[in-house]
Design a protein around this motif. Structure first.
Motif, short mmCIF file in Angstrom:
data_model
loop_
_atom_site.label_atom_id
_atom_site.label_comp_id
_atom_site.label_asym_id
_atom_site.label_seq_id
_atom_site.Cartn_x
_atom_site.Cartn_y
_atom_site.Cartn_z
N LEU A 231 44.94 27.33 43.45
CA LEU A 231 44.46 28.32 43.78
C LEU A 231 45.40 29.70 43.83
CD1 LEU A 231 43.39 30.26 45.99
CD2 LEU A 231 43.80 29.29 47.56
N VAL A 232 45.84 30.57 43.24
CA VAL A 232 46.86 31.32 43.15
C VAL A 232 47.04 32.43 43.75
CG1 VAL A 232 47.60 29.90 41.08
CG2 VAL A 232 45.88 32.23 40.58
N LYS A 233 48.41 33.62 43.82
CA LYS A 233 47.71 34.87 44.65
C LYS A 233 46.76 35.63 43.33
CE LYS A 233 51.49 33.68 47.97
NZ LYS A 233 53.02 33.89 48.16
N VAL B 195 39.09 25.55 50.81
CA VAL B 195 38.89 27.14 50.64
C VAL B 195 38.06 28.30 51.93
CG1 VAL B 195 39.58 28.67 48.91
CG2 VAL B 195 40.33 26.83 48.53
N LYS B 196 37.12 27.80 51.41
CA LYS B 196 36.36 28.10 52.15
C LYS B 196 36.08 28.50 53.45
CE LYS B 196 32.54 27.37 48.45
NZ LYS B 196 30.98 26.90 48.18
N LYS B 197 36.89 27.44 53.85
CA LYS B 197 36.51 27.05 55.39
C LYS B 197 38.39 28.21 55.93
CE LYS B 197 36.23 23.13 58.83
NZ LYS B 197 36.83 22.30 58.61
N TYR B 198 39.20 27.87 55.19
CA TYR B 198 40.65 28.62 55.67
C TYR B 198 40.35 30.27 55.56
CZ TYR B 198 45.71 29.94 55.56
OH TYR B 198 46.89 30.14 55.16
N PHE B 199 39.39 30.50 54.86
CA PHE B 199 38.92 31.97 53.95
C PHE B 199 37.80 32.29 55.22
CE2 PHE B 199 42.02 31.04 50.34
CZ PHE B 199 42.97 31.51 50.72
N GLY B 200 37.53 31.94 55.70
CA GLY B 200 36.00 32.19 57.27
C GLY B 200 34.87 32.61 56.18
N GLU C 117 42.48 34.06 43.97
CA GLU C 117 41.76 33.60 42.96
C GLU C 117 41.81 32.03 42.54
OE1 GLU C 117 41.05 37.34 41.20
OE2 GLU C 117 42.71 36.83 40.03
N TYR C 118 41.36 32.22 42.07
CA TYR C 118 41.32 30.46 41.39
C TYR C 118 40.91 30.91 40.45
CZ TYR C 118 37.22 28.54 45.00
OH TYR C 118 36.80 28.55 46.71
N LEU C 119 42.36 29.08 39.26
CA LEU C 119 42.30 29.40 38.33
C LEU C 119 41.99 29.29 37.49
CD1 LEU C 119 44.62 30.30 36.05
CD2 LEU C 119 46.65 28.32 37.08
N CYS C 120 41.35 28.50 36.51
CA CYS C 120 40.52 27.90 35.83
C CYS C 120 41.59 27.68 34.68
CB CYS C 120 39.06 29.22 35.37
SG CYS C 120 38.37 29.71 36.37
N GLU C 121 40.63 26.37 33.64
CA GLU C 121 41.27 25.84 33.04
C GLU C 121 41.45 26.18 31.40
OE1 GLU C 121 40.82 21.39 32.34
OE2 GLU C 121 39.46 21.83 33.23
N ASP C 122 40.40 27.23 31.87
CA ASP C 122 40.50 27.74 30.03
C ASP C 122 41.71 29.61 29.90
OD1 ASP C 122 39.00 29.37 32.11
OD2 ASP C 122 37.43 29.42 31.15
N SER D 243 41.03 31.56 32.46
CA SER D 243 40.30 33.02 33.38
C SER D 243 40.78 32.84 34.82
CB SER D 243 39.38 33.21 33.06
OG SER D 243 37.94 31.26 33.19
N ARG D 244 40.30 33.63 35.82
CA ARG D 244 40.90 33.70 36.74
C ARG D 244 39.50 34.18 38.05
NH1 ARG D 244 45.68 36.14 40.15
NH2 ARG D 244 47.10 35.52 38.55
N ARG D 245 39.00 34.12 38.37
CA ARG D 245 38.05 34.05 39.75
C ARG D 245 38.20 34.38 41.62
NH1 ARG D 245 33.36 28.74 37.78
NH2 ARG D 245 33.25 29.96 36.02
N PRO D 246 37.47 35.17 41.75
CA PRO D 246 37.79 35.41 42.61
C PRO D 246 37.01 33.99 43.71
CG PRO D 246 35.81 36.61 41.77
CD PRO D 246 36.23 36.20 41.05
N ILE D 247 37.87 34.26 45.15
CA ILE D 247 37.39 32.68 45.75
C ILE D 247 36.28 33.18 46.62
CG2 ILE D 247 39.70 31.51 45.63
CD1 ILE D 247 40.21 33.01 48.86
N THR D 248 35.38 34.42 46.57
CA THR D 248 34.13 34.66 47.06
C THR D 248 33.23 34.43 46.49
OG1 THR D 248 34.44 36.87 46.36
CG2 THR D 248 35.03 36.62 48.78
N GLY D 249 33.17 33.94 44.59
CA GLY D 249 31.90 33.47 43.93
C GLY D 249 32.15 31.82 43.85
N ALA D 250 31.51 31.40 42.99
CA ALA D 250 32.06 30.31 42.22
C ALA D 250 32.60 29.38 41.40
CB ALA D 250 30.76 30.11 41.38
#
Length: 630
Positions: A118-120, A249-254, A269-274, A276-283
């Protein structure tokens, strides 16, 4: 003619019906560790279990149960991913994972939990390489998603180089590498089971504690530790990256129902191995997962779709009834609790594939930067079998260095010559080991009141106390030694002692003092005390089994082996959480006692605790005694 044609047909029909009844009546054998056998029986006695046709069979422990399933002596075992790893590495095996025990809240999730980074959102970190020099937040030292998984993945990606310095222990190599890779961290926990070493490591690698709420403590409890604490360290502390799992992550951010958000999900956001980044509201993009606990069977029991479904259906009914059983504790020992949910796999899957799908095999096989395999020398076939069972259990539970078992008729010489690294020895062999330049690193420890005492009549005069013969168990070496020790203290010969017929002075175990309330104890100073004073007034002179190594081994090797056996004790000792996985202490084989270690031992310690128990005192009782299994 018609009757002639009907009879064979009728026989075939009856045969089919009989076969169907046999199939219907099949009883599936669930293997459980011996310590939970009664729990299994009690669960099956529950009225709701009627007709399920499950049978409990006892294995010594989970390692033994795995072998029983492989040998078709049992059909199914509730097992953790680490047990599945042992199954995968068992020779000539045909294990299959057939069902999972999930949690009700995550019953649709393919894995027990997913490790994420998890990163900002405004962070400049775009790849694993960018993590170098960042400030990291971890769940805790030695934990899966916050320690083992990051080290494994960063090493496998060639981003993190673990030190190869032979002067450092395996643990310190990893700590040194993390300390050099991250500028600051919060990594709480016990870096060593020895408080002094733990303190020194935290002082040496102080930046690994710098981000914690209490850097000087760097241990639990800490507001910036644990699954949610690692996120809090990133959100409200000074961290740049957090290693935790999706659920928190889901619990902490409601992001789950009825939970108040502690942070703003739009800022992370999630930091992926490749990269890329993903919003934590999604998968999430997880880089390793921990598989679910599940039921493991053998290929024969689930060969074909019908056989598989029959066993799965039987297990599901057993499991569901276990959820509603009156004996909740018994159910929990079989991994059934009120938050559990049963899930049948669509097909039986081999353990290797099951673990690799989750990326968890690499996590277990993380080498811990160990020096090398360490060879333990044993003599008998049963000792070799136990050593190998210990090796399998230990490696799957991240206990390093890896053990290798070697059988030899003269283990003291094998260790002296470097063919082996360690061996377990009884007291009568200490002196020979010392003469061969070997030294003990850990000793067995027993129940505090498992010491021998001398009970006497309160009316016995001082002169009689100094001369009276002793009543003791002549077949027990411990009793012989205690009697010899008392004679030495009284200035009487320690040789050729025979038990007296009178019971004026008796050698007994302090565990049995309840029946001697009307007696007194005779202490080493030949004074009498109350029977409640057994801690300071005992005559225990027998040496415990100890693990010996070469005195010439390097400091790092010695500390590594000491840590190995303390870790074994912490994991598989009698009161440990994983005592049902492997029987380190206790009955290992029928009709054989004290295999490698004494059945009555509780744990390993680094120093002898009883002041009477010393090599000097033991060796001063010079007469030979018969080896005993007491």
């Amino acid at each position: 003619m018609e009757n002639f044609n009907i009879l064979p047909l009728l026989a075939i029909v009856l045969s089919i019906l009989a076969y169907g009844q046999c199939e219907e009546q099949q009883i599936y054998r669930m293997c459980v560790p011996q310590k939970y056998y009664e729990d299994c029986l009690n669960l099956l006695k529950d009225p709701s279990e009627a007709g399920i046709r499950m049978q409990c069979v006892a294995g010594r422990d989970r390692i033994a149960c795995l072998d029983m399933i492989n040998q078709h002596k049992a059909d199914v075992l509730a097992s953790e991913p680490e047990d599945m790893y042992v199954a995968y590495h068992t020779k000539n095996s045909d294990y299959r994972v057939i069902s999972e025990i999930r949690t009700k809240e995550d019953k649709d999730a393919p894995f027990r939990y997913e490790g994420i980074i998890l990163v900002k959102k405004n962070s400049k970190i775009q790849s694993l390489n960018d993590l170098r020099g960042s400030k990291s937040c971890h769940t805790g030292f030695g934990r899966n998603v916050g320690y083992k998984i990051p080290i494994t993945k960063l090493k496998n990606s060639h981003v993190l180089q673990v030190s190869l310095d032979p002067e450092l222990t395996a643990t310190e190599r990893e700590l040194k590498s993390l300390s050099e890779f991250f500028s600051q961290s919060c990594l709480v926990g016990n870096y060593s089971p020895y408080p002094e070493t733990d303190h020194l490591l935290k002082k040496k690698y102080a930046n690994l504690c710098a981000l914690c709420e209490k850097p000087e403590q760097c241990n639990y409890p800490d507001n910036f530790s644990g699954y949610d604490g690692a996120i809090r360290c990133l959100d409200k502390g000074q961290g740049d990256v957090a290693f935790t799992k999706v659920h928190f992550v889901k619990k902490y951010f409601g992001l789950v129902a009825s939970v108040t958000a502690e942070g703003d999900p739009a800022e992370f956001e999630y930091l992926c191995e490749d990269g890329s980044r993903r919003p934590i509201t999604g998968a999430a993009c997880s880089w390793a997962q921990r598989p679910w606990t599940g039921y493991i069977s053998n290929a024969d029991a689930v060969n074909g779709e019908e056989k598989l479904h029959n066993l799965q259906n039987r297990l599901e009914k057993f499991f569901e009834n276990g959820l509603h059983a009156e004996n909740k504790e018994a159910a929990s020992h079989l991994l059934i609790n009120e938050n559990a949910a049963y899930h049948s796999k669509a097909e039986a899957i081999e353990p290797k594939e099951y673990l690799e799908k989750a990326g968890y095999k690499d996590v277990i096989e993380r080498d811990g930067s160990a020096i090398r395999k360490m060879k333990m020398c044993v003599q008998t076939d049963t000792e070799l079998a136990k050593c190998n069972a210990m090796r399998r259990a230990a490696y799957s539970r991240d206990i390093r260095p890896e053990i290798e078992c070697l059988q030899d008729s003269d283990c003291i010489t094998a260790v002296k010559q470097g063919k082996a690294d360690m061996l377990a020895l009884r007291g009568q062999y200490y002196k020979g080991a010392r003469n061969a330049q070997l030294k003990p690193i850990v000793y067995e420890s027993y129940c505090e009141n498992n010491v021998l005492v001398a009970v006497v009549e309160p009316t016995l005069e001082k002169a009689a106390l100094a001369t009276k013969a002793i009543f003791f168990n002549e077949k027990c070496e411990r009793s012989q030694k205690a009697s010899a020790y008392l004679n030495k203290l009284r200035g009487i010969s320690t040789c050729n002692i025979a038990s007296a017929s009178e019971k004026d002075i008796m050698i007994v175990n302090a565990k049995d003092l309840e029946q001697y309330k009307n007696k007194q104890l005779l202490c080493p100073n030949l004074e009498k005390k109350a029977v409640t004073e057994w801690k300071s007034c005992n005559l225990e002179a027998n040496l415990p089994i100890a693990v010996f190594i070469r005195d010439s081994m390097s400091h790092v090797e010695q500390e590594t082996l000491k840590h190995l056996f303390i870790s074994l004790s912490d994991s598989f000792g009698k009161t440990s959480r994983l005592a049902d996985v492997f029987t380190l202490f206790g009955t290992y084989a029928e009709n054989e006692k004290n295999i490698l270690f004494r059945d009555s031992a509780l744990e390993f310690v680094t120093e002898l605790k009883n002041p009477n128990t010393s090599e000097e005192i033991y060796n001063s009782l010079t007469c030979e005694v018969n080896e005993s299994k007491s």
